[in-house]
Design a protein around this motif. Structure first.
Motif, PDB file in Angstrom:
ATOM      1  N   UNK A   1       0.781  -1.101   0.184  1.00 50.98           N
ATOM      2  CA  UNK A   1       0.169  -0.125   0.296  1.00 50.98           C
ATOM      3  C   UNK A   1       0.903   0.964   0.392  1.00 50.98           C
ATOM      4  N   UNK A   2       0.431   2.452  -0.413  1.00 51.56           N
ATOM      5  CA  UNK A   2       1.045   3.358  -1.082  1.00 51.56           C
ATOM      6  C   UNK A   2       0.812   4.477   0.546  1.00 51.56           C
ATOM      7  N   UNK A   3       1.788   4.466   1.395  1.00 53.90           N
ATOM      8  CA  UNK A   3       1.513   5.229   2.831  1.00 53.90           C
ATOM      9  C   UNK A   3       1.511   6.873   2.874  1.00 53.90           C
ATOM     10  N   UNK A   4       2.177   7.165   1.899  1.00 55.91           N
ATOM     11  CA  UNK A   4       2.079   9.534   1.377  1.00 55.91           C
ATOM     12  C   UNK A   4       2.820   9.680   0.138  1.00 55.91           C
ATOM     13  N   UNK A   5       2.120  10.270  -0.193  1.00 56.42           N
ATOM     14  CA  UNK A   5       2.537  10.905  -1.174  1.00 56.42           C
ATOM     15  C   UNK A   5       1.766  12.998  -1.628  1.00 56.42           C
ATOM     16  N   UNK A   6       2.836  13.173  -2.482  1.00 61.22           N
ATOM     17  CA  UNK A   6       2.955  14.616  -2.332  1.00 61.22           C
ATOM     18  C   UNK A   6       3.827  15.128  -4.250  1.00 61.22           C
ATOM     19  N   UNK A   7       2.198  15.541  -4.586  1.00 60.13           N
ATOM     20  CA  UNK A   7       2.404  15.841  -5.988  1.00 60.13           C
ATOM     21  C   UNK A   7       3.173  17.310  -5.593  1.00 60.13           C
ATOM     22  N   UNK A   8       3.782  17.704  -7.144  1.00 60.45           N
ATOM     23  CA  UNK A   8       5.035  18.401  -7.321  1.00 60.45           C
ATOM     24  C   UNK A   8       5.252  19.013  -8.394  1.00 60.45           C
ATOM     25  N   UNK A   9       4.758  20.662  -8.554  1.00 60.67           N
ATOM     26  CA  UNK A   9       5.820  21.041 -10.325  1.00 60.67           C
ATOM     27  C   UNK A   9       6.497  22.013  -9.999  1.00 60.67           C
ATOM     28  N   UNK A  10       7.465  21.793 -11.325  1.00 61.04           N
ATOM     29  CA  UNK A  10       8.383  22.325 -11.077  1.00 61.04           C
ATOM     30  C   UNK A  10       8.434  23.314 -12.026  1.00 61.04           C
ATOM     31  N   UNK A  11       7.594  23.836 -12.668  1.00 61.62           N
ATOM     32  CA  UNK A  11       7.721  24.938 -13.467  1.00 61.62           C
ATOM     33  C   UNK A  11       6.236  26.605 -12.785  1.00 61.62           C
ATOM     34  N   UNK A  12       7.319  27.200 -13.443  1.00 66.81           N
ATOM     35  CA  UNK A  12       6.099  28.584 -12.534  1.00 66.81           C
ATOM     36  C   UNK A  12       6.079  29.395 -14.200  1.00 66.81           C
ATOM     37  N   UNK A  13       4.873  29.062 -14.413  1.00 65.14           N
ATOM     38  CA  UNK A  13       3.391  29.641 -15.484  1.00 65.14           C
ATOM     39  C   UNK A  13       3.831  31.517 -15.614  1.00 65.14           C
ATOM     40  N   UNK A  14       3.152  32.293 -14.845  1.00 62.96           N
ATOM     41  CA  UNK A  14       3.097  33.838 -14.558  1.00 62.96           C
ATOM     42  C   UNK A  14       1.663  34.518 -14.967  1.00 62.96           C
ATOM     43  N   UNK A  15       1.727  33.448 -16.263  1.00 55.58           N
ATOM     44  CA  UNK A  15       0.368  34.106 -16.608  1.00 55.58           C
ATOM     45  C   UNK A  15      -0.511  35.049 -15.785  1.00 55.58           C
ATOM     46  N   UNK A  16      -0.782  35.225 -15.351  1.00 51.48           N
ATOM     47  CA  UNK A  16      -1.704  36.119 -13.901  1.00 51.48           C
ATOM     48  C   UNK A  16      -0.628  37.247 -13.982  1.00 51.48           C
ATOM     49  N   UNK A  17       0.646  37.262 -13.663  1.00 55.47           N
ATOM     50  CA  UNK A  17       1.570  38.397 -13.963  1.00 55.47           C
ATOM     51  C   UNK A  17       1.651  38.906 -15.090  1.00 55.47           C
TER      52      UNK A  17
END
Length: 594
Positions: A41-57
């Motif tokens: 069984x999977x005990x822990x999970x972390x989802x990551x993203x390494x890219x900053x897009x910045x459209x809102x800026x």
């Protein structure tokens, strides 16, 4: 950045394993886990993203009329969904109502996008997770059973056994895999007929479209649409056979990727006979969409009111790489109906990036944590990859009734007319017991048929407009000095909203929220995991390989069931940083061999 996957080192007996990056169009997805191989069984999970897009800026200060051209570039896959949503927001801000024909044309373009994208993902990407080569590598016992199991709907799709279906999904060489690539070509042509260019529309504008409507235009579209309907009459029973088999072959497989039913759908495909794009009437015209908006909690419909949905959106920072905007200017204190607007609402969001080292005990991703506030709790809604939320919401509301689609309150009935070699066919998507990996994938298949059925309705309506001589496709407008707009639709993978504030004729604030931040969000301010994290945590491991040869197929099926854009490579590491296998593979082969 190279992740090191190893024994957890905390005396728990857990093993850290990371798939990073699972690259996507909108950022780079990483899935970091701790696995208990004794308990499988999977005990822990972390989802990551390494890219900053910045459209809102960088949207600030732009001419509002450029918004759809710019935001279309957020994604190279569903850019038209962003353009459409932006146009909806602009229509509201400018107070313009497009001609009926323009809206039917937009609906036909967006329906074609659903057909194209869901097909290529289902058959050429996620389908690979269930192909013969993959199952042979991860569950040879299951493949052996598949060889001996007749396909219940063999007469409809042409494959005698479940193993034959699996072989047909083998990358490059599989019969069904190759056929799906051909389908993706003519569905893209359907889109281009209506919106000029895929995936960044060249004929889509606030106030309507620049498409020249004619009988020939609709005939060209319909000829391809009927080919697609014929294809779907094989696809739906094929996938029913495949997914039902996994439940039978692996008792308990319903727990893979399962999470609490917390689904969000913002609705799609407006009915121009009711939609005027005014905020004052948004509740009413939202309920007339051909995909009904809704928030579904524990299987029950909480609301299908777009105004209520809008006011409930909150953007929490949680474990993401941003500074809080508390104390910054609040752009909108009340909506046009006088309802108070929360400071954490997208109309009031400030994006203040704060890059830093990844720390799973603190900040670890560029993805914020959108939540929907029901008055008591900040709910981590997911889209289930889009289709399961859309069908569930539409089914429960029971508001959609056309010649080809009927929402019953507990199901959605889809009728596809007689095609070249197949008779009229009726499919019924029934609300499932679970929101899990297999049901997300099954819903994707049924929604392809649903999109085709709605396209039939919209094509008939559009053709009637042309034959009646009502060929206007654009309405003029003026950009106000001060304005407010919100667009709601469904991107291929789920909920999409664009919130815009205009001051002095320019964009003062602009925030697009596609399905990716909802599904891939981090643990929020209250410690609540995001949907990817939640779905992978506690997922059981059915793979037959030892930890040293572990492929992580059950984890990958859980993640990919959400359609996390287009993954093109998976890296797998295990044990003290030792590389077991590193593999860059062509798009569509993710997961094979590690």
């Amino acid at each position: 950045m190279t992740p090191k996957t190893k024994a957890a080192g905390d005396g728990s007996g857990l093993v850290e394993m990371a798939w990073d990056p699972i690259t996507r169009i909108v950022g780079s997805l990483g899935i970091h886990t701790k696995i208990d191989f004794k308990q499988k069984r999977v005990a822990e999970c972390y989802s990551t993203s390494s890219v900053f897009r910045g459209y809102s800026v960088f949207m600030r200060g732009k001419d509002p009329r450029d918004a759809h051209f710019i935001t279309s570039r957020i994604c190279g896959i569903c850019g038209d969904n962003h353009a459409t949503c932006s146009v909806y927001a602009q229509n509201m801000a400018y107070g313009v109502k497009p001609p009926h024909l323009a809206e039917w044309i937009i609906n036909l373009g967006e329906s074609a996008e659903y057909m194209f994208d869901h097909n290529i993902f289902q058959e050429n990407l996620v389908g690979v997770d269930y192909c013969e080569k993959m199952v042979r590598e991860t569950n040879p016992g299951v493949l052996d059973l598949a060889e001996r199991t007749p396909a219940p709907h063999a007469g409809e799709h042409g494959f005698k056994t479940i193993a034959d279906i699996m072989r047909s999904l083998n990358p490059i060489e599989g019969e069904f895999y190759r056929e799906a690539l051909q389908v993706s070509r003519y569905t893209r042509e359907m889109f281009c007929l209506m919106e000029g260019r895929h995936v960044h529309p060249s004929t889509l504008y606030p106030g309507g479209v620049g498409t020249i409507a004619s009988v020939q235009l609709f005939t060209d579209y319909m000829s391809r649409l009927m080919r697609y309907c014929e294809f779907m009459k094989r696809v739906v029973p094929l996938h029913d056979d495949l997914f039902d088999f996994f439940y039978e072959a692996l008792p308990g497989y319903e727990e893979v990727g399962r999470r609490r039913v917390l689904l969000g759908c913002w609705g799609a495909l407006n009915d121009p006979e009711y939609c005027d794009f005014t905020y004052a009437n948004m509740t009413d015209w939202g309920r007339k969409m051909f995909v009904t908006p809704g928030v579904v909690v524990d299987g029950k419909l909480v609301t299908n009111d777009l105004t209520e949905i809008n006011l409930g959106i909150r953007i929490l920072l949680g474990s993401s790489y941003y500074d809080d905007w508390q104390g910054q200017e609040q752009f909108v204190t009340h909506d046009p109906l006088g309802n108070p607007v929360d400071p954490r609402h997208p109309w009031n969001q400030h994006t203040i990036p704060a890059p830093q080292k990844r720390n799973f005990d603190d900040k670890y991703s560029w993805v914020m944590s959108p939540r929907w506030f029901d008055g008591k709790d900040h709910l981590a809604l997911d889209t289930g990859g889009g289709p399961i939320a859309r069908l569930w919401s539409t089914a429960l509301s029971g508001l959609v009734h056309t010649d080809y689609v009927q929402a019953t309150g507990h199901s959605v009935v889809i009728t596809l007319p007689r095609t070249m070699t197949k008779p009229e066919t009726r499919f019924e998507w029934k609300i499932p017991k679970w929101s899990n990996a297999l049901e997300r994938n099954r819903a994707r298949t049924y929604f392809q048929a649903y999109a085709a059925a709605i396209a039939l309705h919209c094509a008939e309506k559009g053709l009637a407009e042309v034959r009646a001589g009502r060929t206007q496709t654009w309405e003029k407008f003026e950009v106000p000095d001060e304005g407010l707009g919100v667009g709601f639709t469904e991107a291929v993978r789920g909920v999409l909203s664009h919130h815009m504030v205009i001051r002095d004729g320019k964009i003062a604030n602009y925030h697009p929220y596609p399905p990716t931040p909802w599904n891939a969000s981090t643990r929020d301010t209250f410690g609540t995991p995001g949907p990817y994290e939640d779905a992978v945590q506690n997922t059981p491991i059915f793979e037959e390989n030892t930890p040293e040869n572990f492929k992580g197929i059950d984890i990958m099926r859980a993640v990919r069931s959400f359609d996390p854009c287009l993954p093109c490579g998976v890296h797998m590491y295990v044990g003290g940083g030792k590389t077991v296998k590193t593999m860059h593979v062509p798009t569509g082969l993710s997961g094979l061999g590690g």
